[in-house]
Design a protein around this motif. Structure first.
Motif, short mmCIF file in Angstrom:
data_model
loop_
_atom_site.label_atom_id
_atom_site.label_comp_id
_atom_site.label_asym_id
_atom_site.label_seq_id
_atom_site.Cartn_x
_atom_site.Cartn_y
_atom_site.Cartn_z
N VAL A 110 0.88 -1.17 0.00
CA VAL A 110 0.00 0.00 0.00
C VAL A 110 0.91 1.22 0.00
N SER A 111 0.65 2.17 -0.88
CA SER A 111 1.58 3.29 -1.03
C SER A 111 1.83 4.01 0.30
N VAL A 112 3.05 4.43 0.50
CA VAL A 112 3.47 5.13 1.71
C VAL A 112 3.79 6.56 1.32
N PRO A 113 3.15 7.54 1.98
CA PRO A 113 3.45 8.94 1.65
C PRO A 113 4.95 9.21 1.80
N GLU A 114 5.49 10.03 0.90
CA GLU A 114 6.93 10.25 0.88
C GLU A 114 7.46 10.78 2.22
N GLU A 115 6.71 11.68 2.84
CA GLU A 115 7.17 12.25 4.10
C GLU A 115 7.31 11.17 5.16
N ARG A 116 6.31 10.25 5.19
CA ARG A 116 6.33 9.14 6.15
C ARG A 116 7.50 8.19 5.85
N ALA A 117 7.68 7.89 4.59
CA ALA A 117 8.76 6.99 4.18
C ALA A 117 10.11 7.59 4.56
N ARG A 118 10.26 8.88 4.31
CA ARG A 118 11.52 9.56 4.61
C ARG A 118 11.79 9.56 6.12
N PHE A 119 10.73 9.78 6.90
CA PHE A 119 10.86 9.78 8.36
C PHE A 119 11.31 8.41 8.86
N LEU A 120 10.65 7.36 8.38
CA LEU A 120 10.99 6.00 8.83
C LEU A 120 12.39 5.60 8.38
N ALA A 121 12.75 5.98 7.17
CA ALA A 121 14.10 5.69 6.68
C ALA A 121 15.14 6.35 7.59
N GLY A 122 14.89 7.60 7.91
CA GLY A 122 15.83 8.34 8.75
C GLY A 122 15.99 7.71 10.13
N ARG A 123 14.92 7.17 10.65
CA ARG A 123 14.99 6.50 11.96
C ARG A 123 15.93 5.31 11.94
N HIS A 124 16.09 4.72 10.76
CA HIS A 124 16.96 3.54 10.64
C HIS A 124 18.30 3.90 10.00
N GLY A 125 18.61 5.19 9.96
CA GLY A 125 19.91 5.62 9.43
C GLY A 125 20.01 5.52 7.92
N LEU A 126 18.84 5.56 7.25
CA LEU A 126 18.82 5.41 5.80
C LEU A 126 18.43 6.71 5.12
N ARG A 127 18.98 6.90 3.95
CA ARG A 127 18.59 8.02 3.09
C ARG A 127 17.65 7.46 2.03
N LEU A 128 16.54 8.13 1.82
CA LEU A 128 15.52 7.65 0.88
C LEU A 128 15.44 8.59 -0.33
N VAL A 129 15.43 7.98 -1.51
CA VAL A 129 15.20 8.73 -2.74
C VAL A 129 13.97 8.12 -3.41
N ARG A 130 12.94 8.94 -3.58
CA ARG A 130 11.72 8.43 -4.23
C ARG A 130 11.89 8.45 -5.73
N GLU A 131 11.81 7.29 -6.34
CA GLU A 131 11.90 7.17 -7.80
C GLU A 131 10.50 6.93 -8.35
N ALA A 132 10.37 6.89 -9.67
CA ALA A 132 9.04 6.75 -10.28
C ALA A 132 8.37 5.43 -9.89
N THR A 133 9.14 4.36 -9.78
CA THR A 133 8.55 3.04 -9.57
C THR A 133 8.88 2.41 -8.23
N HIS A 134 9.72 3.06 -7.41
CA HIS A 134 10.16 2.46 -6.15
C HIS A 134 10.83 3.52 -5.29
N ASP A 135 11.11 3.15 -4.05
CA ASP A 135 11.96 4.00 -3.20
C ASP A 135 13.34 3.37 -3.11
N HIS A 136 14.34 4.19 -3.27
CA HIS A 136 15.75 3.75 -3.18
C HIS A 136 16.27 4.11 -1.79
N LEU A 137 16.91 3.13 -1.14
CA LEU A 137 17.48 3.34 0.19
C LEU A 137 18.99 3.12 0.15
#
Ligand SMILES: [Zn+2]
Length: 87
Positions: free
Chosen positions: A54-81
């Motif tokens: 189920v799609s995850v809003p970018e702000e939420r995805a970025r927040f969760l990635a940051g909590r795990h020490g990850l940088r997130l880049v939203r691409e057209a078909t996926h999120d890159h970590l």
């Protein structure tokens, strides 16, 4: 962040977001074939691409990635970590 720590972070992130990893480590040939950056972190198993049930809003995805020490880049078909390296 080493490969083991990165893997643990990606797993935790994926559980938190109902995400599936569709790409992780790549050979240079494969990376080139899929249009990856020549210096992509995928070449060192330090990048993962995630898609969601189920799609995850970018702000939420970025927040969760940051909590795990990850940088997130939203691409057209996926999120890159990749590790969030402070410069
Ligand atoms: Zn990627």
């Amino acid at each position: 962040m080493g490969v083991g720590e990165f893997a643990q972070a990606v797993i935790a992130y994926s559980y938190a977001t109902n995400g599936s990893v569709t790409s992780w480590g790549r050979t240079a040939k494969r990376n080139s074939a899929v249009g990856g950056h020549p210096n992509s972190w995928h070449l060192n198993f330090l990048a993962a691409d995630v898609v969601y049930d189920v799609s995850v809003p970018e702000e939420r995805a970025r927040f969760l990635a940051g909590r795990h020490g990850l940088r997130l880049v939203r691409e057209a078909t996926h999120d890159h970590l990749q590790p969030d390296v402070k410069s």
